[in-house]
Design an enzyme around this catalytic site. Structure first.
Site, PDB file in Angstrom:
ATOM      1  N   TYR A  19     -10.089  15.606  -7.713  1.00 29.37           N
ATOM      2  CA  TYR A  19      -9.311  15.191  -9.460  1.00 29.37           C
ATOM      3  C   TYR A  19      -8.353  16.079 -10.080  1.00 29.37           C
ATOM      4  CZ  TYR A  19      -9.721  11.973 -12.701  1.00 29.37           C
ATOM      5  OH  TYR A  19     -10.235  10.878 -14.429  1.00 29.37           O
TER       6      TYR A  19
ATOM      7  N   LYS B 167      -4.577  15.679 -10.185  1.00 26.49           N
ATOM      8  CA  LYS B 167      -4.212  15.213 -11.294  1.00 26.49           C
ATOM      9  C   LYS B 167      -3.623  15.998 -11.996  1.00 26.49           C
ATOM     10  CE  LYS B 167      -5.872  11.152 -11.965  1.00 26.49           C
ATOM     11  NZ  LYS B 167      -5.088   9.611 -12.243  1.00 26.49           N
TER      12      LYS B 167
ATOM     13  N   THR C  41     -10.531  -0.698 -18.709  1.00 27.11           N
ATOM     14  CA  THR C  41      -9.915  -1.213 -17.487  1.00 27.11           C
ATOM     15  C   THR C  41     -10.837  -2.161 -17.876  1.00 27.11           C
ATOM     16  OG1 THR C  41     -10.903   0.707 -16.150  1.00 27.11           O
ATOM     17  CG2 THR C  41      -8.424   0.885 -16.991  1.00 27.11           C
TER      18      THR C  41
ATOM     19  N   ASP D  99       0.993  -1.146  -0.224  1.00 20.43           N
ATOM     20  CA  ASP D  99      -0.013   0.371   0.457  1.00 20.43           C
ATOM     21  C   ASP D  99       0.794   1.342   0.289  1.00 20.43           C
ATOM     22  OD1 ASP D  99      -1.936   2.016   0.148  1.00 20.43           O
ATOM     23  OD2 ASP D  99      -2.845   1.047   2.100  1.00 20.43           O
TER      24      ASP D  99
END
Length: 308
Positions: free
Chosen positions: A181, A185, A216, A83
């Site tokens: 987001y 990004k 994906t 992780d």
């Protein structure tokens, strides 16, 4: 898509390359690891999903599965449960690489938790309706990229050679449709640029690579539920992997340090195609629908399919 088409691709040989691909249980990370396997690389496949401990969000794929396929492709796959939000896990990975190889040639920062729990709250909701946990998922993903790179970079500096690739997505000044987001990004690209500046005297390159719209496992689930698919412009995760293989083999890759590159542009430059033979151009957002809204619609389809 023809899943055996990768055999037609003649990758440059990376049999002496030691690589780490983060977040490689599935999705883009898995595609990158498999492409590196086809080139003969030794690939440390990291992620939280394992056969023993279970899979995140119950999506297909584990680090064990990916590592086995890397080896089946001709490389050496090594599964590591990690992780990357944990400094202890990152330090353990660095210690293991130092003990087993003493060096590192390629680090691909792909791990991204920002899409998790997407069914709980609309992914494209305005910021005042967003829970803090969503911000923290994106924030944690950037912290993970910073921490693992900080700890693994000395293995590259020692040999005065290496490549760090950050997997991200932005589209110029176009807002991606969700505040956290968009910010993280964009910050990922900036972090790769900062790494490049600090490494300018070390002969280690750092750059950002933007995939297109990738098919994906999450998109695949929506594709199957819709029957026709959410977009005709999707490419496989291995398209991104092939771009990284060619970058890793490029003796002039230092000239690209600090830059933001696109998979489609590199396909044209290096002359490779996707596993189905198509050479898709660089992805650009078109129309009025934001990327966050596109992801939200996919997530809704996946959630409905899972409960039907």
């Amino acid at each position: 898509m023809n899943q055996d088409a990768h055999e037609e691709w003649q990758p440059p040989l990376l049999d002496k390359t030691v690589a780490v691909v983060t977040g490689a249980s599935r999705g883009v990370g898995r595609g990158i690891a498999l492409a590196l396997g086809s080139a003969g690389a030794t690939v440390y496949v990291t992620g939280r999903s394992t056969r023993a401990a279970g899979r995140t969000e119950d999506l297909p794929g584990t680090v064990d599965d990916t590592a086995e396929e890397v080896t089946a492709r001709g490389g050496t796959g090594i599964a590591v449960r990690c992780d990357h939000r944990s400094s202890n896990d990152n330090q353990a990975l660095a210690d293991r690489l130092a003990a087993e190889h003493g060096s590192l040639d390629l680090l691909v920062n792909n791990a991204w938790a920002g899409y998790e729990r997407s069914a709980d709250v609309r992914f494209d909701a305005p910021y005042w309706k967003q829970p803090m946990w969503r911000y923290e998922l994106c924030e944690g993903s950037l912290r993970a990229q910073y921490d693992v790179t900080r700890l693994l970079t000395p293995l590259m500096i020692e040999q005065q050679r290496g490549l760090i690739v950050g997997i991200g997505f932005t589209d110029g000044d176009t807002y991606l449709g969700q505040a956290a987001y968009d910010v993280f990004k964009s910050a990922s690209d900036r972090l790769s640029k900062a790494f490049a500046a600090d490494l300018r005297k070390q002969r280690v390159a750092s750059l950002s690579l933007h995939p297109g719209f990738v098919r994906t496992e999450r998109v695949e689930a929506a594709w199957e539920a819709l029957g026709d698919g959410p977009a005709a412009v999707v490419h496989s995760p291995e398209y991104v992997g092939r771009a990284i293989v060619h970058l890793a083999a490029d003796p002039q890759v230092l000239d690209r340090s600090g830059k933001v590159l696109s998979t489609g542009d590199l396909a044209e430059e290096y002359g490779f195609s996707d596993i189905d033979g198509r050479q898709l151009p660089a992805f650009r957002l078109e129309g009025r629908m934001s990327l966050a809204t596109r992801m939200d619609r996919l997530n809704q389809v996946v959630a409905r399919a899972g409960t039907s």
